[in-house]
Design an enzyme around this catalytic site. Structure first.
Site, mmCIF file in Angstrom:
data_model
loop_
_atom_site.group_PDB
_atom_site.id
_atom_site.type_symbol
_atom_site.label_atom_id
_atom_site.label_comp_id
_atom_site.label_asym_id
_atom_site.label_seq_id
_atom_site.Cartn_x
_atom_site.Cartn_y
_atom_site.Cartn_z
ATOM 1 N N ARG A 161 0.845 -1.200 0.000
ATOM 2 C CA ARG A 161 0.000 0.000 0.000
ATOM 3 C C ARG A 161 0.880 1.249 0.000
ATOM 4 O O ARG A 161 1.522 1.566 0.996
ATOM 5 C CB ARG A 161 -0.934 0.024 1.209
ATOM 6 C CG ARG A 161 -1.771 1.305 1.269
ATOM 7 C CD ARG A 161 -3.004 1.204 2.145
ATOM 8 N NE ARG A 161 -2.714 1.119 3.556
ATOM 9 C CZ ARG A 161 -3.643 1.229 4.516
ATOM 10 N NH1 ARG A 161 -4.913 1.428 4.183
ATOM 11 N NH2 ARG A 161 -3.303 1.123 5.787
ATOM 12 N N ASP A 460 -3.981 3.136 14.328
ATOM 13 C CA ASP A 460 -3.139 3.678 13.264
ATOM 14 C C ASP A 460 -3.660 5.055 12.893
ATOM 15 O O ASP A 460 -4.483 5.631 13.615
ATOM 16 C CB ASP A 460 -3.067 2.731 12.066
ATOM 17 C CG ASP A 460 -4.397 2.583 11.323
ATOM 18 O OD1 ASP A 460 -5.374 3.282 11.683
ATOM 19 O OD2 ASP A 460 -4.465 1.787 10.382
#
Length: 557
Positions: A161, A460
């Site tokens: 990603r 996160d």
């Protein structure tokens, strides 16, 4: 080494010979010169959409692409090698130990994350590229603290990603302009590894984050075509799974798949960023005020509608519909609390597979067995896209049929995706929890850590963004705390910040970084509109620490 290309960091000297090679820099420069103007125009278009929404416009399915949604004939490419069965995917940052543990976890794939689970210091970005290169070539083994870390014979399939379109990489400029962080991350991985991956029976596979319009998917598709031609591999070798994690993208799922159809491997429910985007894009709408984040579950109407529409869309176009992340992680030394947490994971995965998802995300290797057991029981074949009588069957055909949920029954209207009829309240615990999470995560991010455990949850950047923007929203609209009756004001948030800061210092959360993010959060709740991304706001601190001059940063604190 390359005309017009400059590297503004001393950190690059350590990895430049290995990763920032002349060939790689030429490739980055070619991508930048070809596509940067398009990226910038698309970012301006986002601002235009936001201004319309602020003025009272409502999101809807685009009229100009109705013919794409209505046409049943087009399909996406068949699964690429290694992506046929993605029932459990583990995600995490790209440090060496994490890469080995994730690839060895027993999951089907590993999403190596340069984005939300990563703090983009230049060392992290370059070392991550080195680690992935070594893992692909089976040269990543190492020893630490007397323990050997070694790849298993058949590791998980690797998916990368890159960072989102909104982010720059200020430590590398081309023709006196910072390069796109998306292009930087993609280009280095692709240039060094695409042919090696193909030779090993896999390919260059990506997760594509934070898109808000189908034209942003078209840009990725153009980059894929350009890149495949540049190094001489067949068109369609690259595959991208798009995270539907912004509210505008939920209205354009078919169009996003259509733009990437030659390179698509599906869509993913990026649930936490989606909640963040839901608040951000509806920032001018008082009716969009949400309760404590724990109450914004996948069963709420707007979340459930987006999930069902995503599954139907993917299965209609014959690609994977991937589920999202359960934030719970194993709890050591407390079996009772651990069982409660793991039951939440189990229930979440059961909801996903019975809804029709073809796979799910986990954040910790010890959760793999829970997720795998659920999907193995309820999804007999490699996915739920197509029913095949070749799949292993149970005793009755009716049981076999229920394991392939294609969601052809789904009917989702625009109003369903915007529904905010959510049971729940704004509580003192919720406000304090948001303050602590926002502070602790942001301070850890400044210290080079992009995902940290907090209160038995893996946090996160996405969850940090929810906490930040909820605090802003509650102050903006003068919400009262349900259990105390107290009005949520900027001064109240200041007091809670000051109370929380002394309690949060740890090995990952340094006092000097807490001071920075405390000032930042106090400022944020006083703004007329919230910042788009805290990672963009705080990036200058990382860049300056890396030796990058301020003039190469679009925003300087």
């Amino acid at each position: 080494m390359v005309a017009g290309v400059q590297i503004h960091s001393q950190e690059a000297q350590k990895a430049q010979a290995e990763i920032l090679t002349e060939g790689a820099l030429r490739f980055i420069a070619a991508l930048h010169r070809t596509f940067e103007s398009t990226r910038q125009s698309l970012l301006v278009a986002r601002e235009t959409v936001q201004l319309r929404l602020d003025a009272g416009a409502r999101l809807d399915f685009p009229a100009e692409t109705a013919h794409i949604r209505a046409d049943p004939s087009w399909l996406c490419a068949p699964p690429a090698p290694g992506l046929e069965d993605r029932r459990v995917e583990i995600t995490g940052p790209t440090d060496r130990k994490m890469v080995i543990n994730a690839l060895n976890s027993g999951t089907k794939t590993f999403m190596a994350d340069f984005e939300d689970a990563n703090s983009p210091t230049f060392a992290n970005m370059l070392n991550g590229q080195v680690n992935l290169r070594d893992a692909i070539r089976r040269q990543i083994d190492f020893e630490s603290g007397g323990k050997a870390y070694k790849l298993v014979e058949k590791p998980a399939v690797l998916i990368v990603r890159p960072r989102g379109w909104h982010l720059d990489e200020p430590r590398v400029t081309v023709d006196n302009s910072p390069v796109s962080a998306s292009i930087f991350d993609f280009a280095l991985y692709f240039f060094h590894n695409a042919k090696e991956l193909i030779a090993r029976g896999s390919g260059p596979y990506f997760y594509l984050p934070k898109m808000e319009h189908y034209l942003e998917a078209r840009l990725w598709n153009d980059i894929f075509n350009f890149s495949q031609s540049y190094i001489g591999i067949p068109t369609g070798t690259v595959r991208g799974t798009v995270l539907i994690e912004t509210l505008p993208a939920a209205f354009q799922m078919e169009e996003i798949l259509f733009e990437l159809r030659q390179h698509s491997s599906g869509l993913n429910c990026g649930r936490w960023d989606y909640i963040f985007s839901f608040i951000k894009r509806r920032r001018a709408d008082r009716t969009a005020v949400l309760p404590d984040r724990k109450d914004v579950t996948m069963e709420t109407t707007f979340m459930d509608s987006y999930v069902r529409l995503l599954i139907q869309t993917c299965h209609r176009r014959k690609v994977a519909a991937m589920g999202g992340m359960s934030a719970q992680i194993p709890i050591k030394n407390d079996p009772q609390a651990n069982e409660i947490a793991m039951k939440k994971v189990r229930d979440d995965k059961l909801r996903e597979v019975t809804n029709g998802h073809d796979g799910t995300w986990i954040a910790h290797p010890l959760i793999n067995k829970i997720a795998m057991d659920v999907f193995n029981e309820y999804m007999l074949g490699p996915n739920q896209v197509c029913v095949s009588l070749q799949f292993r069957m149970r005793t009755e055909l009716i049981l076999h049929q229920q394991y392939h949920v294609r969601r052809e029954d789904v009917r989702v209207a625009a109003a369903d995706l915007l529904n905010t009829n959510i049971p729940g309240k704004v509580t003192s615990e919720g406000v304090r929890g948001n303050v602590a999470t926002s502070l602790a995560y942001s301070a850890a991010w400044l210290g080079g850590n992009g995902c940290i455990p907090l209160n038995h949850l893996m946090e996160d950047a996405a969850t940090a963004e929810i906490t930040r923007i909820q605090l802003w929203q509650w102050v903006k609209y003068g919400i009262r705390i349900s259990d105390t009756g107290e009005l949520i004001t900027a001064d109240l948030i200041d007091r809670l910040i000051d109370e929380a800061v002394p309690t949060l210092t740890s090995a990952l959360v340094k006092a000097q970084n807490l001071e920075i993010v405390a000032r930042y959060l106090k400022n944020q709740v006083r703004q007329a509109w919230p910042s788009e991304f805290l990672t963009s706001d705080l990036m200058p601190y990382l860049a300056i620490a890396d030796g990058c001059p301020p003039q190469w940063q679009r925003s300087v604190l």
